[in-house]
Scaffold this motif. Structure first.
Motif, short mmCIF file in Angstrom:
data_model
loop_
_atom_site.label_atom_id
_atom_site.label_comp_id
_atom_site.label_asym_id
_atom_site.label_seq_id
_atom_site.Cartn_x
_atom_site.Cartn_y
_atom_site.Cartn_z
N ALA A 16 0.84 -1.20 0.00
CA ALA A 16 0.00 0.00 0.00
C ALA A 16 0.87 1.25 0.00
N ALA A 17 1.96 1.24 0.77
CA ALA A 17 2.87 2.39 0.79
C ALA A 17 3.51 2.58 -0.58
N ALA A 19 2.19 1.77 -3.42
CA ALA A 19 1.15 2.31 -4.29
C ALA A 19 1.03 3.82 -4.10
N GLY A 20 1.17 4.28 -2.86
CA GLY A 20 1.15 5.71 -2.61
C GLY A 20 2.30 6.43 -3.28
N SER A 23 1.66 6.77 -6.91
CA SER A 23 0.73 7.88 -7.15
C SER A 23 1.46 9.21 -7.16
N THR A 149 -4.17 3.22 -8.45
CA THR A 149 -3.39 2.81 -7.28
C THR A 149 -4.27 2.78 -6.03
N LEU A 150 -5.13 3.79 -5.88
CA LEU A 150 -6.00 3.86 -4.72
C LEU A 150 -6.99 2.69 -4.70
N VAL A 153 -5.44 -0.44 -3.31
CA VAL A 153 -5.33 -0.38 -1.86
C VAL A 153 -6.69 -0.65 -1.21
N GLN A 154 -7.76 -0.06 -1.75
CA GLN A 154 -9.08 -0.27 -1.18
C GLN A 154 -9.56 -1.71 -1.40
N SER A 170 -5.01 2.22 4.29
CA SER A 170 -5.12 3.53 3.66
C SER A 170 -4.09 4.50 4.25
N TYR A 173 -0.91 3.88 2.53
CA TYR A 173 -0.95 4.54 1.21
C TYR A 173 -0.63 6.02 1.36
N CYS A 174 -1.20 6.66 2.38
CA CYS A 174 -0.96 8.08 2.61
C CYS A 174 0.49 8.35 2.98
#
Length: 243
Positions: A16-17, A19-20, A23, A149-150, A153-154, A170, A173-174
């Motif tokens: 997830a990180a 993917a952030g 982005s 990408t979001l 993660v979802q 999430s 991801y942030c």
């Protein structure tokens, strides 16, 4: 603590990180970073390069906080829905995996028209006071742009079947999206130089990022994500700290 160290989160958190980060490096975010930094501080580009970093770092931190609230709230909802729909988890996971594959291909540019940005014509006031609101607006308005990408993660948040775990994913991801903003604030001039290198290699960045999304989608569709999670849970539960 057991929630954070569960097998699924141990595997999903760094993904997830990543993917952030993808982005942040995407063509619809990276070129706009200097503009965002100027807006959230109320300073021009020349001022950003010359003045002290305190105001810049505060503005960026508030901006990151704004979109973090939006994305973590979405993760909370997706994780909660996963818990409510456990009876149909297998089918829904496959569907989400298929969607993730399609969005990964779109991120690589193979499906044009799926990366659009909806911008609000009413922006919050420029400067520190408007920074968190601009961050929230970024989280809402740029979702179609960073959607591939979001969405991945979802989808992982849904498979966690827990609102808390969905929120944690999430948040990861942030971190991947927000930390580069903060690093840019700390070393503005050096960051601009690094941005130039990334812009010259956008095709490679989008191919790698899209490939990551497609891989996640394949794991979800085939059920290998669940198998890997179960295996990793066994490793984690069997791990003992050496004193």
């Amino acid at each position: 603590m057991s929630t954070i160290t569960s097998g699924s989160l141990v595997m999903a958190f760094p993904i997830a990180a990543a993917a952030g980060l993808v982005s942040f490096l995407s063509p619809c975010v990276l070129p706009l970073v200097p503009g965002y930094l100027s807006y959230v501080t109320g300073m021009s580009g020349a001022d950003l390069a010359e003045r002290k970093r305190g105001r810049l770092l505060l503005g960026v931190a508030l901006f990151v906080l704004g979109f973090t609230v939006v994305f973590v709230s979405a993760g909370l909802a997706f994780g909660g829905f996963g818990a409510l729909l456990q009876r149909h988890a297998a089918v829904i996971t496959k569907v989400l995996g298929g969607v993730t594959i399609v969005l990964g291909l779109a991120f690589m540019g193979f499906i044009p028209g799926l990366q659009r940005t909806f911008k609000s014509s009413r922006l919050p006031t420029a400067g520190i006071a408007g920074a968190p609101f601009l961050g929230a607006l970024f989280g809402l308005g740029w979702t179609p742009c960073i959607g591939p990408t979001l969405a991945a993660v979802q989808a992982m948040a849904y498979t966690e079947a827990s609102a808390t775990r969905g929120a944690l994913l999430s948040f990861a991801y942030c971190l991947g999206l927000g930390v580069p903003f903060l690093l840019t604030a700390v070393a503005y001039r050096k960051a601009l130089g690094a941005f130039g290198w990334v812009k010259r290699h956008y095709q490679a960045v989008t191919r790698i990022g899209g490939g990551l999304l497609v891989a996640i989608g394949v794991l979800l569709v085939t059920g290998l994500w669940s198998d890997l999670t179960i295996q990793l849970q066994g490793w984690v539960s069997g791990f003992k700290t050496v004193i």
